[in-house]
Structure formats: structure tokens, C-alpha cells
Design an enzyme around this catalytic site. Sequence first.
Site, mmCIF file in Angstrom:
data_model
loop_
_atom_site.group_PDB
_atom_site.id
_atom_site.type_symbol
_atom_site.label_atom_id
_atom_site.label_comp_id
_atom_site.label_asym_id
_atom_site.label_seq_id
_atom_site.Cartn_x
_atom_site.Cartn_y
_atom_site.Cartn_z
ATOM 1 N N GLY A 1 -10.881 -2.766 -11.509
ATOM 2 C CA GLY A 1 -11.543 -4.015 -11.882
ATOM 3 C C GLY A 1 -11.673 -4.179 -13.396
ATOM 4 O O GLY A 1 -11.187 -3.340 -14.166
ATOM 5 N N ASN B 1 -3.065 3.407 -12.758
ATOM 6 C CA ASN B 1 -3.798 3.611 -11.506
ATOM 7 C C ASN B 1 -5.300 3.651 -11.832
ATOM 8 O O ASN B 1 -5.685 3.532 -12.995
ATOM 9 C CB ASN B 1 -3.334 4.912 -10.839
ATOM 10 C CG ASN B 1 -3.357 4.793 -9.323
ATOM 11 O OD1 ASN B 1 -4.299 4.221 -8.771
ATOM 12 N ND2 ASN B 1 -2.355 5.314 -8.651
ATOM 13 N N GLY C 1 -4.951 -6.422 -8.498
ATOM 14 C CA GLY C 1 -5.503 -5.645 -7.386
ATOM 15 C C GLY C 1 -6.877 -6.102 -6.961
ATOM 16 O O GLY C 1 -7.038 -6.974 -6.093
ATOM 17 N N CYS D 1 -1.456 11.637 -6.595
ATOM 18 C CA CYS D 1 -1.886 12.317 -5.365
ATOM 19 C C CYS D 1 -1.890 13.816 -5.625
ATOM 20 O O CYS D 1 -1.133 14.311 -6.477
ATOM 21 C CB CYS D 1 -0.957 12.079 -4.186
ATOM 22 S SG CYS D 1 0.186 10.768 -4.345
ATOM 23 N N GLY E 1 -7.769 -4.618 -13.849
ATOM 24 C CA GLY E 1 -8.799 -5.605 -14.166
ATOM 25 C C GLY E 1 -8.321 -7.000 -14.477
ATOM 26 O O GLY E 1 -9.055 -7.775 -15.099
ATOM 27 N N LYS F 1 0.876 -1.179 0.000
ATOM 28 C CA LYS F 1 0.000 0.000 0.000
ATOM 29 C C LYS F 1 0.916 1.233 0.000
ATOM 30 O O LYS F 1 1.977 1.206 0.633
ATOM 31 C CB LYS F 1 -0.862 -0.038 1.280
ATOM 32 C CG LYS F 1 -1.630 1.238 1.580
ATOM 33 C CD LYS F 1 -2.942 1.281 0.861
ATOM 34 C CE LYS F 1 -3.644 2.634 1.015
ATOM 35 N NZ LYS F 1 -4.648 2.842 -0.041
HETATM 36 C C1 LIG Z 1 -9.007 -0.438 -2.555
HETATM 37 C C2 LIG Z 1 -7.901 0.042 -3.438
HETATM 38 C C3 LIG Z 1 -6.837 0.753 -2.882
HETATM 39 C C4 LIG Z 1 -5.795 1.207 -3.692
HETATM 40 N N1 LIG Z 1 -4.740 1.878 -3.132
HETATM 41 C C5 LIG Z 1 -3.688 2.246 -3.902
HETATM 42 C C6 LIG Z 1 -2.539 2.856 -3.338
HETATM 43 O O1 LIG Z 1 -2.416 3.030 -2.119
HETATM 44 N N2 LIG Z 1 -1.543 3.242 -4.164
HETATM 45 C C7 LIG Z 1 -1.587 3.041 -5.532
HETATM 46 O O2 LIG Z 1 -0.635 3.398 -6.242
HETATM 47 N N3 LIG Z 1 -2.665 2.437 -6.094
HETATM 48 C C8 LIG Z 1 -3.692 2.039 -5.323
HETATM 49 N N4 LIG Z 1 -4.764 1.404 -5.892
HETATM 50 C C9 LIG Z 1 -4.778 1.155 -7.355
HETATM 51 C C10 LIG Z 1 -4.306 -0.268 -7.697
HETATM 52 O O3 LIG Z 1 -2.977 -0.478 -7.282
HETATM 53 C C11 LIG Z 1 -4.393 -0.532 -9.226
HETATM 54 O O4 LIG Z 1 -3.564 0.369 -9.907
HETATM 55 C C12 LIG Z 1 -5.817 -0.395 -9.776
HETATM 56 O O5 LIG Z 1 -6.784 -0.814 -8.825
HETATM 57 C C13 LIG Z 1 -6.023 -1.177 -11.068
HETATM 58 O O6 LIG Z 1 -5.821 -2.563 -10.873
HETATM 59 P P1 LIG Z 1 -7.032 -3.612 -10.544
HETATM 60 O O7 LIG Z 1 -8.119 -3.337 -11.524
HETATM 61 O O8 LIG Z 1 -6.409 -4.963 -10.669
HETATM 62 O O9 LIG Z 1 -7.467 -3.325 -9.149
HETATM 63 C C14 LIG Z 1 -5.827 0.945 -5.098
HETATM 64 C C15 LIG Z 1 -6.898 0.224 -5.648
HETATM 65 C C16 LIG Z 1 -7.925 -0.230 -4.830
HETATM 66 C C17 LIG Z 1 -9.041 -1.018 -5.465
#
Ligand SMILES: Cc1cc2nc3c(=O)[nH]c(=O)nc-3n(C[C@H](O)[C@H](O)[C@H](O)COP(=O)(O)O)c2cc1C
Length: 327
Positions: A219, A194, A268, A130, A247, A45
Amino acid sequence: MTDMRARLGHAELPNPILTASGCAGAGRELAQFFDVARIGAVVTKSVMLAARAGRPTPRMAETPSGMLNSIGLQGPGIDAFLQRDLPWLLSRGARTMVSIAGSTVDEFAELAARLSDAAGVTAIEVNISCPNVEHRGEVFACDAGAAAAVIEAVRARARYDIPIFAKLSPDVTDIVAIARACVTAGADGLSLINTLLGMAIDVDTMSPALAGTTGGLSGPAIRPIAVRCIWQVRAALPDLPIIGMGGVRTGRDALELILAGATLVSVGTAIFHDPSACVRIARELEEELTSRGIERLPDAVGLAHESRKAARRRLAGTARSAVGRKP
Ligand SMILES: Cc1cc2nc3c(=O)[nH]c(=O)nc-3n(C[C@H](O)[C@H](O)[C@H](O)COP(=O)(O)O)c2cc1C
């Protein structure tokens, strides 16, 4: 069987599947499901300098084929991370990519310096999605100059042998311009993508579903956007290591990102309903590659670009011979 080994800077990974930042804490929660050293690496995280509580609840909302979250950068801060989480990951033999986040360029640089003095940091992922408090809250990743300033400062303070990956936002008009700026500033690789900024309204209460109003969409809904971003960056910067994410639920999904140009893949949202997703996806990916006769993982990276070029050459050849033919 396909040789699944991959590289992250100087480190050799057993396979290319990583956790995505924010979806598995600092890895501890996953250890009850599998040995965290079995996956390519744990991406933590995003860690900030000080402890933070995150945003108010509700901060998750389901959407069609996706999820909105407005967790914010909740966490114990760098001191607790260095004392508790990093030594634990090291003791488990995990490769660790530490995600860092800040609200000023100096905060990012300070985090990089603190991590450089610690043992067990395989790589740093710089979460530049950020708000920049020194610039009207504009997200660093949405401005090439601000993104480059962060990466330059992190590169200057991070130990020379720790690779730096800039994590980019898809919420920009030209992701290649941001990618180039980060690479010129010293990024060794990029993490794409992201979450996208989204919003849902609960029509029963007739108010926003998230307390924070807007949130990050993740997702399967965003996978085509991830594929597009990876494709565009790979086409512009073909030798650059890319960690693809967005996703991925299966080995087939991971393969799609690899064919677009990702050298590694983070998972993720899928972890929330299948905590062992990374191990399963690594196994499925190996099966997908083996069934296609691909001997080494790197042979698949960006392969869709080659197929497209070959198809173009074939088409051009057909067109030339058609012109040369007598009617
Ligand atoms: C609940 C949650 C918290 C996340 N927190 C962070 C974070 O702290 N730092 C970051 O760079 N990305 C964060 N992300 C983004 C994920 O690392 C990723 O880039 C994004 O969700 C796309 O991948 P996914 O579709 O497999 O989740 C977060 C995503 C989710 C769903």
C-alpha cells in the site's frame, strides 16, 4: 493524446497498467467490473506445483497507509491453473504474466517448463520472495547467489520467446547487487518491489494481529521505498525493463514510478477497495502524460534521472562561471 502503448517482451500492450500478483487471483474476479483485455496485462497470483491452503487466519491487518498480509502462497497448483485459469484468460484476449513460486530451484524450473508447453503465457514473473527449503528457509531474493540460481534454472527451461522477470524483495541491503545477479543469470526484466516484512500487535488482545505473526506490508506506505528501489536499479541498469509496484493508487502515483524508471506499473492493494483501479489508473496516467505534453509513454520512462542530470549540469555551469568571475 499520449500514445500509451507499451511492450512486454514480444507483446504489445494497450497501456502500461498491470494487476500485481496476489491481488486479483487469475483475473476472473475482475471480469465483472471491466473487460480484462483493456488493461496492459493480468499478473496472476503466484502459482506453485501443488495446491496449497495458505496460512491461518487472521491474515490481513490494516496499518497506517498500508496493509499487512500473511496469505501465504494459497492456490490450486499448476495443473488446475493450466486447465482452468490460463485458457479462460486466453479466451478473454488478456495478456497474461504468470507468477511462479517454489521452495526449491527445481520446483521453479519445473513450473517454467510446464508453462512453456501451454498457450497464452505472455511472460513469467518469478516470485523469489519465498523460503528456500534447501537452505535453512532463507528467502531466495535475499541472497544474490540463490536468486541467480533460480533465474538461471527458469531461463534454461522456459521457452526462449517467453520473457522472464525476477520479482525482488526490498528487504535487502543492496538491491542493485541482487538485480545484477538476476540479470547476469538471464532475467529479461525485473519486478520491483514485493512487500516488506512487517508486524502489528493488537494492544487490546496484547498478541500479534496476524496468526502468522509477521506479514508483508503493502500500500501507499511503501511507495517511497518502491520509488527508491526503481531509481537505484534504473541508474545501474538503464536499459532494463522494470515493472514498478508499491502503493500505486492513482495515475499520478503510477507516473512517479515511471519517472523513476519503471516501464510498466502493477497495481495491488488499491484493487481491494476499487476493483476497477487498473482501468481508472490507466486513464488518469494518460491524462497526466498528455497534460505534460509527453507524446509517447516511453519518453517518460526514467525522465527524472535526465532532469537530475540537467540540473547538475546547470549547477556545475553556474559554479564554473562563479569561479571565473572576478570578485
Ligand atoms: C494480499 C496480497 C497477496 C499477495 N500475493 C503475492 C503473490 O502471490 N506473489 C507475489 O509475487 N506478490 C504478492 N503480493 C505482493 C504484490 O504483488 C505487490 O508486490 C505488493 O503488494 C506491492 O504493491 P501494492 O502496494 O500495490 O500492493 C501480494 C500482496 C498482497 C497485498
